[in-house]
Write an enzyme that holds these catalytic residues in place. Sequence first.
Site, mmCIF file in Angstrom:
data_model
loop_
_atom_site.group_PDB
_atom_site.id
_atom_site.type_symbol
_atom_site.label_atom_id
_atom_site.label_comp_id
_atom_site.label_asym_id
_atom_site.label_seq_id
_atom_site.Cartn_x
_atom_site.Cartn_y
_atom_site.Cartn_z
ATOM 1 N N ILE A 121 4.047 -10.818 5.793
ATOM 2 C CA ILE A 121 2.924 -10.707 6.348
ATOM 3 C C ILE A 121 2.128 -9.868 5.768
ATOM 4 C CG2 ILE A 121 1.495 -10.341 8.034
ATOM 5 C CD1 ILE A 121 4.641 -11.193 9.728
ATOM 6 N N GLY A 129 1.453 -3.586 1.110
ATOM 7 C CA GLY A 129 1.959 -4.194 2.077
ATOM 8 C C GLY A 129 3.251 -4.315 2.216
ATOM 9 N N SER A 130 3.896 -5.189 3.261
ATOM 10 C CA SER A 130 3.069 -4.552 5.093
ATOM 11 C C SER A 130 4.114 -4.781 5.658
ATOM 12 C CB SER A 130 1.629 -4.960 5.721
ATOM 13 O OG SER A 130 1.791 -6.448 5.870
ATOM 14 N N ARG A 131 4.700 -6.221 6.478
ATOM 15 C CA ARG A 131 5.348 -6.659 7.039
ATOM 16 C C ARG A 131 6.115 -7.615 7.272
ATOM 17 N NH1 ARG A 131 3.107 -7.468 13.108
ATOM 18 N NH2 ARG A 131 4.586 -9.558 13.519
#
Length: 218
Positions: free
Chosen positions: A155, A185-187
Amino acid sequence: MFHKEGGKIILISTTLFVFLLLAADKFIDVEWLRMTVMLIGLFFLIMILQFFRNPKRFHNPDDTIVTAPVDGKVVVIEEVYEGEYFKDQRLQVSIFMSPVNVHVTRYPVNGKVKFSKYHPGKYLVAWHPKASTENERTTVVIENRIFGEVLYRQIAGALAKRIVNYAQEGMQVVQGNDAGFIKFGSRVDIYLPIGTKIDVKLGQKAIGNKTIIASKNV
Protein backbone atom coordinates in the site's frame (compact mmCIF):
# COMPACT_ATOMS: atom_id res chain seq x y z
CA MET A 1 24.18 -3.45 -1.05
CA PHE A 2 21.50 -1.38 -2.81
CA HIS A 3 18.24 -2.46 -4.41
CA LYS A 4 18.12 -2.39 -8.20
CA GLU A 5 15.05 -0.13 -8.11
CA GLY A 6 17.20 2.64 -6.69
CA GLY A 7 19.90 2.52 -9.36
CA LYS A 8 18.70 5.47 -11.44
CA ILE A 9 17.83 7.66 -8.46
CA ILE A 10 21.17 6.92 -6.77
CA LEU A 11 23.10 7.78 -9.96
CA ILE A 12 21.22 11.06 -10.44
CA SER A 13 21.56 11.99 -6.76
CA THR A 14 25.29 11.27 -6.71
CA THR A 15 25.82 13.31 -9.88
CA LEU A 16 23.86 16.25 -8.46
CA PHE A 17 25.85 16.06 -5.24
CA VAL A 18 29.16 16.24 -7.14
CA PHE A 19 27.90 19.28 -9.10
CA LEU A 20 26.76 20.86 -5.83
CA LEU A 21 30.23 20.43 -4.34
CA LEU A 22 31.89 21.95 -7.39
CA ALA A 23 29.44 24.85 -7.55
CA ALA A 24 29.68 25.60 -3.84
CA ASP A 25 33.47 25.57 -3.99
CA LYS A 26 33.51 27.94 -6.97
CA PHE A 27 30.72 30.39 -6.23
CA ILE A 28 30.40 30.57 -2.43
CA ASP A 29 33.18 32.54 -0.81
CA VAL A 30 31.90 32.47 2.77
CA GLU A 31 33.46 29.43 4.41
CA TRP A 32 30.66 28.58 6.85
CA LEU A 33 27.99 28.98 4.19
CA ARG A 34 29.93 26.81 1.71
CA MET A 35 30.34 24.05 4.31
CA THR A 36 26.65 24.26 5.27
CA VAL A 37 25.53 23.80 1.66
CA MET A 38 27.89 20.84 1.23
CA LEU A 39 26.72 19.18 4.43
CA ILE A 40 23.06 19.59 3.49
CA GLY A 41 23.78 17.99 0.13
CA LEU A 42 25.64 15.12 1.83
CA PHE A 43 22.73 14.60 4.25
CA PHE A 44 20.21 14.18 1.42
CA LEU A 45 22.53 11.82 -0.47
CA ILE A 46 22.96 9.65 2.62
CA MET A 47 19.17 9.57 3.15
CA ILE A 48 18.63 8.34 -0.41
CA LEU A 49 21.37 5.71 -0.11
CA GLN A 50 19.97 4.35 3.16
CA PHE A 51 16.44 4.28 1.75
CA PHE A 52 17.45 1.97 -1.11
CA ARG A 53 19.66 -0.32 0.94
CA ASN A 54 18.97 -4.03 0.49
CA PRO A 55 20.55 -6.08 3.29
CA LYS A 56 21.05 -9.76 2.59
CA ARG A 57 19.10 -11.88 5.05
CA PHE A 58 19.60 -15.60 4.84
CA HIS A 59 16.79 -17.83 6.03
CA ASN A 60 15.83 -21.43 5.36
CA PRO A 61 12.32 -21.35 3.85
CA ASP A 62 9.81 -23.00 6.18
CA ASP A 63 6.22 -23.80 5.21
CA THR A 64 5.14 -23.83 8.87
CA ILE A 65 5.74 -20.10 9.36
CA VAL A 66 4.78 -16.80 7.76
CA THR A 67 7.64 -14.30 7.86
CA ALA A 68 7.42 -10.51 7.79
CA PRO A 69 7.43 -9.27 4.17
CA VAL A 70 8.92 -5.89 5.17
CA ASP A 71 10.70 -4.03 7.95
CA GLY A 72 8.56 -1.80 10.14
CA LYS A 73 6.16 -1.63 13.06
CA VAL A 74 3.14 -3.89 13.56
CA VAL A 75 0.20 -1.49 13.68
CA VAL A 76 -2.84 -3.74 13.08
CA ILE A 77 -3.81 -7.23 14.28
CA GLU A 78 -7.52 -7.79 13.85
CA GLU A 79 -10.23 -9.86 12.21
CA VAL A 80 -11.62 -8.05 9.14
CA TYR A 81 -13.67 -8.66 6.03
CA GLU A 82 -11.41 -8.98 2.98
CA GLY A 83 -13.56 -8.01 0.02
CA GLU A 84 -11.30 -8.13 -3.01
CA TYR A 85 -10.25 -11.77 -3.25
CA PHE A 86 -11.50 -13.94 -0.36
CA LYS A 87 -14.77 -12.09 0.27
CA ASP A 88 -14.88 -13.43 3.82
CA GLN A 89 -13.39 -12.87 7.26
CA ARG A 90 -9.61 -13.00 7.63
CA LEU A 91 -6.95 -12.14 10.18
CA GLN A 92 -5.16 -8.97 9.11
CA VAL A 93 -1.64 -8.09 10.24
CA SER A 94 -0.33 -4.71 9.04
CA ILE A 95 3.25 -3.43 9.11
CA PHE A 96 3.93 0.28 8.76
CA MET A 97 7.23 1.41 7.23
CA SER A 98 8.77 4.76 8.11
CA PRO A 99 11.12 6.50 5.62
CA VAL A 100 14.15 5.11 7.51
CA ASN A 101 13.08 1.46 7.18
CA VAL A 102 14.31 -0.93 4.49
CA HIS A 103 11.58 -0.83 1.82
CA VAL A 104 12.24 -4.12 0.05
CA THR A 105 9.19 -6.41 -0.05
CA ARG A 106 9.90 -10.12 0.43
CA TYR A 107 7.62 -13.13 -0.11
CA PRO A 108 6.16 -14.11 3.30
CA VAL A 109 5.59 -17.77 2.32
CA ASN A 110 6.58 -20.38 -0.24
CA GLY A 111 4.09 -21.33 -2.90
CA LYS A 112 2.39 -20.55 -6.18
CA VAL A 113 1.12 -17.08 -7.03
CA LYS A 114 -2.62 -17.44 -7.60
CA PHE A 115 -3.50 -13.75 -7.98
CA SER A 116 -1.59 -10.53 -8.62
CA LYS A 117 -3.26 -7.21 -9.35
CA TYR A 118 -2.31 -3.53 -9.34
CA HIS A 119 -4.80 -0.84 -8.28
CA PRO A 120 -4.24 2.87 -8.95
CA GLY A 121 -5.51 5.09 -6.17
CA LYS A 122 -5.01 7.86 -3.66
CA TYR A 123 -2.03 8.67 -1.44
CA LEU A 124 -3.62 8.91 2.00
CA VAL A 125 -1.28 8.56 4.97
CA ALA A 126 -0.51 4.88 5.48
CA TRP A 127 -2.29 4.61 8.85
CA HIS A 128 -5.55 6.05 7.49
CA PRO A 129 -8.42 3.51 7.91
CA LYS A 130 -9.24 3.70 4.19
CA ALA A 131 -5.65 3.41 2.94
CA SER A 132 -5.92 -0.35 2.30
CA THR A 133 -8.93 0.11 -0.02
CA GLU A 134 -8.43 3.58 -1.54
CA ASN A 135 -4.67 4.08 -1.91
CA GLU A 136 -2.50 2.90 -4.78
CA ARG A 137 -1.79 -0.75 -3.98
CA THR A 138 -1.02 -4.23 -5.25
CA THR A 139 -2.69 -7.43 -4.08
CA VAL A 140 -0.86 -10.76 -4.26
CA VAL A 141 -2.18 -14.19 -3.21
CA ILE A 142 0.18 -17.14 -2.70
CA GLU A 143 -1.05 -20.70 -2.23
CA ASN A 144 1.00 -22.36 0.51
CA ARG A 145 0.72 -26.06 1.37
CA ILE A 146 0.31 -25.41 5.12
CA PHE A 147 -1.55 -22.10 5.41
CA GLY A 148 -3.56 -22.35 2.21
CA GLU A 149 -3.99 -19.03 0.42
CA VAL A 150 -2.09 -16.10 1.97
CA LEU A 151 -2.73 -12.58 0.70
CA TYR A 152 -0.38 -9.64 1.10
CA ARG A 153 -1.04 -6.12 -0.07
CA GLN A 154 1.55 -3.39 -0.75
CA ILE A 155 0.00 0.00 0.00
CA ALA A 156 1.34 3.41 -0.99
CA GLY A 157 1.29 6.28 1.49
CA ALA A 158 1.52 10.05 1.42
CA LEU A 159 5.11 9.96 0.15
CA ALA A 160 5.05 6.74 -1.86
CA LYS A 161 4.63 7.40 -5.56
CA ARG A 162 5.49 4.05 -7.05
CA ILE A 163 4.91 0.45 -6.05
CA VAL A 164 7.02 -2.25 -7.68
CA ASN A 165 5.60 -5.79 -7.66
CA TYR A 166 7.46 -8.75 -9.18
CA ALA A 167 4.81 -11.42 -8.46
CA GLN A 168 3.06 -12.81 -11.53
CA GLU A 169 0.27 -15.35 -11.59
CA GLY A 170 1.56 -18.90 -11.99
CA MET A 171 5.02 -18.17 -10.52
CA GLN A 172 6.50 -20.47 -7.90
CA VAL A 173 8.00 -18.21 -5.23
CA VAL A 174 10.32 -18.80 -2.31
CA GLN A 175 9.84 -17.33 1.15
CA GLY A 176 12.20 -14.41 1.71
CA ASN A 177 13.03 -13.76 -1.93
CA ASP A 178 12.68 -10.26 -3.37
CA ALA A 179 9.00 -9.61 -4.18
CA GLY A 180 9.16 -5.89 -4.99
CA PHE A 181 9.73 -2.44 -3.56
CA ILE A 182 7.66 0.52 -2.39
CA LYS A 183 9.41 3.76 -3.26
CA PHE A 184 9.11 6.22 -0.38
CA GLY A 185 6.27 4.38 1.35
CA SER A 186 4.54 2.88 3.45
CA ARG A 187 2.53 -0.23 4.54
CA VAL A 188 1.98 -3.94 3.86
CA ASP A 189 -1.11 -5.88 4.99
CA ILE A 190 -1.11 -9.67 5.35
CA TYR A 191 -4.38 -11.64 5.40
CA LEU A 192 -4.39 -15.10 7.01
CA PRO A 193 -7.09 -17.71 7.68
CA ILE A 194 -9.19 -17.25 10.82
CA GLY A 195 -7.70 -19.26 13.67
CA THR A 196 -4.09 -18.80 12.56
CA LYS A 197 -1.68 -18.44 15.49
CA ILE A 198 -0.25 -14.92 15.38
CA ASP A 199 3.28 -14.58 16.79
CA VAL A 200 3.66 -10.79 16.86
CA LYS A 201 2.15 -8.07 19.03
CA LEU A 202 0.92 -4.56 18.33
CA GLY A 203 3.79 -2.10 18.38
CA GLN A 204 6.40 -4.78 17.80
CA LYS A 205 9.29 -4.07 15.44
CA ALA A 206 9.26 -6.44 12.48
CA ILE A 207 12.28 -7.35 10.35
CA GLY A 208 11.67 -8.62 6.83
CA ASN A 209 12.41 -12.35 6.39
CA LYS A 210 13.39 -12.57 10.09
CA THR A 211 10.33 -11.89 12.23
CA ILE A 212 7.77 -14.72 12.36
CA ILE A 213 4.28 -13.30 11.82
CA ALA A 214 2.37 -16.57 12.20
CA SER A 215 3.08 -20.27 12.70
CA LYS A 216 1.46 -23.69 12.61
CA ASN A 217 2.38 -26.93 14.31
CA VAL A 218 2.30 -29.87 11.89
